[in-house]
Motif scaffolding. Structure first.
Motif, PDB file in Angstrom:
ATOM      1  N   SER A  26      -0.533  12.537  -0.018  1.00 48.62           N
ATOM      2  CA  SER A  26      -0.341  13.267  -1.605  1.00 48.62           C
ATOM      3  C   SER A  26       0.532  12.654  -1.776  1.00 48.62           C
ATOM      4  O   SER A  26       0.862  13.580  -3.675  1.00 48.62           O
ATOM      5  CB  SER A  26      -0.401  14.836  -1.213  1.00 48.62           C
ATOM      6  OG  SER A  26       1.025  14.954   0.202  1.00 48.62           O
ATOM      7  N   LEU A  27       1.198  12.144  -2.030  1.00 48.38           N
ATOM      8  CA  LEU A  27       2.663  11.200  -2.428  1.00 48.38           C
ATOM      9  C   LEU A  27       2.661   9.817  -2.642  1.00 48.38           C
ATOM     10  O   LEU A  27       2.127   9.374  -1.951  1.00 48.38           O
ATOM     11  CB  LEU A  27       4.079  11.584  -1.312  1.00 48.38           C
ATOM     12  CG  LEU A  27       4.618  12.072  -1.105  1.00 48.38           C
ATOM     13  CD1 LEU A  27       5.774  12.111  -0.274  1.00 48.38           C
ATOM     14  CD2 LEU A  27       5.053  13.067  -2.414  1.00 48.38           C
ATOM     15  N   ASP A  28       2.670   9.874  -4.628  1.00 46.75           N
ATOM     16  CA  ASP A  28       2.132   8.537  -4.781  1.00 46.75           C
ATOM     17  C   ASP A  28       3.042   7.292  -3.627  1.00 46.75           C
ATOM     18  O   ASP A  28       2.131   6.130  -3.791  1.00 46.75           O
ATOM     19  CB  ASP A  28       2.707   8.340  -6.303  1.00 46.75           C
ATOM     20  CG  ASP A  28       1.769   9.293  -7.380  1.00 46.75           C
ATOM     21  OD1 ASP A  28       0.798  10.228  -6.685  1.00 46.75           O
ATOM     22  OD2 ASP A  28       2.517   9.879  -8.403  1.00 46.75           O
ATOM     23  N   SER A  29       4.471   7.322  -3.657  1.00 45.14           N
ATOM     24  CA  SER A  29       5.123   6.186  -2.901  1.00 45.14           C
ATOM     25  C   SER A  29       4.478   6.073  -1.314  1.00 45.14           C
ATOM     26  O   SER A  29       4.088   4.649  -1.198  1.00 45.14           O
ATOM     27  CB  SER A  29       6.246   7.179  -2.196  1.00 45.14           C
ATOM     28  OG  SER A  29       6.093   8.616  -2.100  1.00 45.14           O
ATOM     29  N   VAL A  30       3.386   6.629  -1.097  1.00 49.02           N
ATOM     30  CA  VAL A  30       2.848   6.760  -0.129  1.00 49.02           C
ATOM     31  C   VAL A  30       1.322   5.444  -0.104  1.00 49.02           C
ATOM     32  O   VAL A  30       1.418   4.395   0.734  1.00 49.02           O
ATOM     33  CB  VAL A  30       2.081   7.739   0.868  1.00 49.02           C
ATOM     34  CG1 VAL A  30       1.018   7.717   1.885  1.00 49.02           C
ATOM     35  CG2 VAL A  30       3.653   8.463   1.201  1.00 49.02           C
ATOM     36  N   LEU A  31       0.670   6.097  -1.134  1.00 52.25           N
ATOM     37  CA  LEU A  31      -0.382   5.460  -1.790  1.00 52.25           C
ATOM     38  C   LEU A  31       0.172   3.939  -2.021  1.00 52.25           C
ATOM     39  O   LEU A  31      -0.582   2.456  -1.499  1.00 52.25           O
ATOM     40  CB  LEU A  31      -0.889   6.290  -3.116  1.00 52.25           C
ATOM     41  CG  LEU A  31      -1.869   7.382  -2.375  1.00 52.25           C
ATOM     42  CD1 LEU A  31      -2.372   7.477  -3.479  1.00 52.25           C
ATOM     43  CD2 LEU A  31      -2.618   6.800  -1.505  1.00 52.25           C
ATOM     44  N   GLU A  32       1.273   3.468  -2.607  1.00 53.09           N
ATOM     45  CA  GLU A  32       1.955   2.786  -3.005  1.00 53.09           C
ATOM     46  C   GLU A  32       2.150   1.414  -1.917  1.00 53.09           C
ATOM     47  O   GLU A  32       1.810   0.450  -1.801  1.00 53.09           O
ATOM     48  CB  GLU A  32       3.017   2.828  -3.752  1.00 53.09           C
ATOM     49  CG  GLU A  32       3.619   1.294  -4.164  1.00 53.09           C
ATOM     50  CD  GLU A  32       2.944   0.431  -5.017  1.00 53.09           C
ATOM     51  OE1 GLU A  32       3.119  -0.578  -5.118  1.00 53.09           O
ATOM     52  OE2 GLU A  32       1.886   1.120  -6.186  1.00 53.09           O
ATOM     53  N   ILE A  33       2.657   1.952  -1.152  1.00 54.07           N
ATOM     54  CA  ILE A  33       3.237   1.277  -0.033  1.00 54.07           C
ATOM     55  C   ILE A  33       1.975   1.119   0.353  1.00 54.07           C
ATOM     56  O   ILE A  33       1.819  -0.390   1.887  1.00 54.07           O
ATOM     57  CB  ILE A  33       3.936   2.251   1.329  1.00 54.07           C
ATOM     58  CG1 ILE A  33       5.536   2.503   0.583  1.00 54.07           C
ATOM     59  CG2 ILE A  33       4.009   1.395   2.572  1.00 54.07           C
ATOM     60  CD1 ILE A  33       6.163   3.735   0.937  1.00 54.07           C
ATOM     61  N   GLN A  34       0.923   1.999   1.199  1.00 52.42           N
ATOM     62  CA  GLN A  34      -0.147   1.729   1.688  1.00 52.42           C
ATOM     63  C   GLN A  34      -0.852   0.858   1.502  1.00 52.42           C
ATOM     64  O   GLN A  34      -1.224  -0.307   1.435  1.00 52.42           O
ATOM     65  CB  GLN A  34      -0.838   2.680   2.349  1.00 52.42           C
ATOM     66  CG  GLN A  34      -0.937   3.611   3.100  1.00 52.42           C
ATOM     67  CD  GLN A  34      -1.611   4.941   2.785  1.00 52.42           C
ATOM     68  OE1 GLN A  34      -2.498   5.002   2.440  1.00 52.42           O
ATOM     69  NE2 GLN A  34      -1.426   6.278   3.844  1.00 52.42           N
ATOM     70  N   SER A  35      -1.138   0.300  -0.126  1.00 56.11           N
ATOM     71  CA  SER A  35      -1.552  -0.638  -1.043  1.00 56.11           C
ATOM     72  C   SER A  35      -1.015  -2.026  -0.996  1.00 56.11           C
ATOM     73  O   SER A  35      -1.560  -2.820  -0.770  1.00 56.11           O
ATOM     74  CB  SER A  35      -1.403  -0.170  -1.761  1.00 56.11           C
ATOM     75  OG  SER A  35      -2.404   0.902  -3.088  1.00 56.11           O
ATOM     76  N   ARG A  36       0.412  -2.247  -1.016  1.00 56.89           N
ATOM     77  CA  ARG A  36       1.015  -2.973  -0.989  1.00 56.89           C
ATOM     78  C   ARG A  36       0.710  -3.726   0.558  1.00 56.89           C
ATOM     79  O   ARG A  36       0.429  -5.126   1.199  1.00 56.89           O
ATOM     80  CB  ARG A  36       3.051  -2.628  -1.179  1.00 56.89           C
ATOM     81  CG  ARG A  36       2.814  -2.784  -2.257  1.00 56.89           C
ATOM     82  CD  ARG A  36       4.510  -2.029  -2.557  1.00 56.89           C
ATOM     83  NE  ARG A  36       4.986  -1.836  -3.903  1.00 56.89           N
ATOM     84  CZ  ARG A  36       5.951  -2.320  -4.175  1.00 56.89           C
ATOM     85  NH1 ARG A  36       6.666  -3.198  -3.537  1.00 56.89           N
ATOM     86  NH2 ARG A  36       6.109  -2.131  -5.949  1.00 56.89           N
ATOM     87  N   LEU A  37       0.466  -3.016   1.561  1.00 55.26           N
ATOM     88  CA  LEU A  37       0.803  -3.786   3.200  1.00 55.26           C
ATOM     89  C   LEU A  37      -0.975  -4.072   3.269  1.00 55.26           C
ATOM     90  O   LEU A  37      -1.542  -5.484   3.680  1.00 55.26           O
ATOM     91  CB  LEU A  37       0.883  -1.846   3.734  1.00 55.26           C
ATOM     92  CG  LEU A  37       0.728  -3.023   4.952  1.00 55.26           C
ATOM     93  CD1 LEU A  37       1.829  -3.327   5.385  1.00 55.26           C
ATOM     94  CD2 LEU A  37       1.041  -1.273   6.312  1.00 55.26           C
ATOM     95  N   VAL A  38      -1.675  -3.765   2.422  1.00 49.22           N
ATOM     96  CA  VAL A  38      -3.077  -4.109   2.378  1.00 49.22           C
ATOM     97  C   VAL A  38      -2.977  -5.352   2.046  1.00 49.22           C
ATOM     98  O   VAL A  38      -4.064  -6.729   1.820  1.00 49.22           O
ATOM     99  CB  VAL A  38      -4.025  -3.011   1.992  1.00 49.22           C
ATOM    100  CG1 VAL A  38      -5.351  -3.518   1.611  1.00 49.22           C
ATOM    101  CG2 VAL A  38      -4.653  -1.932   2.570  1.00 49.22           C
ATOM    102  N   LYS A  39      -2.841  -5.205   0.650  1.00 45.75           N
ATOM    103  CA  LYS A  39      -2.859  -6.403   0.032  1.00 45.75           C
ATOM    104  C   LYS A  39      -2.109  -7.847   0.648  1.00 45.75           C
ATOM    105  O   LYS A  39      -2.356  -9.224   0.798  1.00 45.75           O
ATOM    106  CB  LYS A  39      -2.050  -6.182  -0.934  1.00 45.75           C
ATOM    107  CG  LYS A  39      -1.855  -7.031  -2.218  1.00 45.75           C
ATOM    108  CD  LYS A  39      -1.190  -7.083  -3.687  1.00 45.75           C
ATOM    109  CE  LYS A  39      -1.447  -8.315  -4.413  1.00 45.75           C
ATOM    110  NZ  LYS A  39      -0.763  -8.344  -5.973  1.00 45.75           N
ATOM    111  N   LEU A  40      -1.079  -7.648   1.627  1.00 43.94           N
ATOM    112  CA  LEU A  40      -0.055  -8.244   2.564  1.00 43.94           C
ATOM    113  C   LEU A  40      -1.067  -8.998   3.335  1.00 43.94           C
ATOM    114  O   LEU A  40      -1.293 -10.354   4.045  1.00 43.94           O
ATOM    115  CB  LEU A  40       1.307  -8.188   2.876  1.00 43.94           C
ATOM    116  CG  LEU A  40       2.219  -8.695   3.337  1.00 43.94           C
ATOM    117  CD1 LEU A  40       2.380  -9.993   2.181  1.00 43.94           C
ATOM    118  CD2 LEU A  40       3.144  -7.833   4.548  1.00 43.94           C
TER     119      LEU A  40
END
Length: 288
Positions: free
Chosen positions: A89-103
């Motif tokens: 529910s936090l934007d920061s969690v989604l951002e970190i998840q997105s970076r991990l998936v992209k890596l």
């Protein structure tokens, strides 16, 4: 930092030999977490009381978190706070998840399903998210976040994937993501993360907290936190740990957490010894 430890020979289902060389891997990624995401997470967990001091929010924390059964209780967040991190529910969690998936596009990355690694109906506290506030009075013990060889044979995980050592080709790779949250952390404030070469002579590597720094490590790495020093002005060292499963998308198995474009990882301790043995065997012409 890109390092491998715990060099040893383990059974495998791959190939005709029935054994493979195994390592534990640790990767440090500086600036993996952007400043906006780091601050949102920090403010979600703490309050600034002025003069550079950060304190725990009373509605967020309780002193019930254990490194392992029988360990000393330390500061961790309450279940409703963990739920907000799991729900993204936090934007920061989604951002970190997105970076991990992209890596790591070769994997489907999911939180470790706590129920699946236990005996059916066992329940118990086996959270896939931990939030820590390491304080000077704390005591921490060496532990593993998870090891698939220790899962009960009746657990849904073993029923689906079988018994295997972490890092087995074409099996889910168990990885912990550690994120440091403090806006500043001086070298002499301590609170380093200590990782043992458990297959070697009990030497190891340490990682200093740093804003925006993330650590990825195999969950079977033996490690612990260290408490802040007495000169840290009473500031807790805030961090979040996500316990993850990297599930390969195809039979190539994926590169692991040490990406090939980074070059080979540095071999430490037992990993260096086993590399020396392999070089000698290849030089003698016994291995292709």
């Amino acid at each position: 930092m890109n390092v491998r430890l715990d060099g040893c020979i383990v059974p495998t289902e791959e190939g005709d030999v029935g054994a493979r060389v195994s390592y534990s891997h640790v990767v440090v990624l500086d600036d993996f977490v952007d400043e906006r995401s780091r601050l949102q997470l920090l403010h979600h967990l703490s309050e600034n009381v002025g003069d550079g001091e950060i304190r725990l929010r009373g509605d967020v924390w309780d002193r019930k978190t254990l490194d392992m059964d029988g360990g000393c209780p330390t500061w961790g967040v309450k279940n409703d706070v963990i739920q907000t991190l799991q729900d993204a529910s936090l934007d920061s969690v989604l951002e970190i998840q997105s970076r991990l998936v992209k890596l790591y596009p070769e994997y489907t990355i999911v939180f470790m399903p706590s129920d699946a690694i236990q005996e059916p109906g066992q329940g118990g506290n086996c959270s896939n998210i931990l939030v820590n506030a390491a304080s000077a009075e704390d005591t921490y013990v060496y532990h593993q976040d998870a090891d698939p060889t220790s899962f009960p044979s009746s657990s849904p995980w073993v029923q689906q994937y079988g018994e295997y050592f972490n890092g087995e080709p074409n099996k889910p790779l168990l990885v912990s993501l550690l994120i440091y949250l403090n806006s500043e952390w001086h070298r002499d404030w301590a609170a380093d993360t200590l990782i043992l070469d458990a297959a070697g002579a009990d030497t190891g590597v340490f990682i200093r907290p740093r804003p925006g720094r993330a650590v990825l490590m195999h969950q079977d790495c033996v490690h612990r936190m260290s408490p802040p020093s007495s000169i840290a002005k009473g500031n807790p060292r805030f961090s979040i740990v996500w316990k993850l499963a990297f599930i390969p998308k195809d039979t190539s198995g994926g590169p692991g957490i040490s990406r090939p474009e980074w070059g080979p990882p540095v071999s430490f301790g037992s990993a260096s010894k086993i590399q020396t043995v392999l070089r000698k065997i290849r030089a003698d012409g016994n291995v292709t």
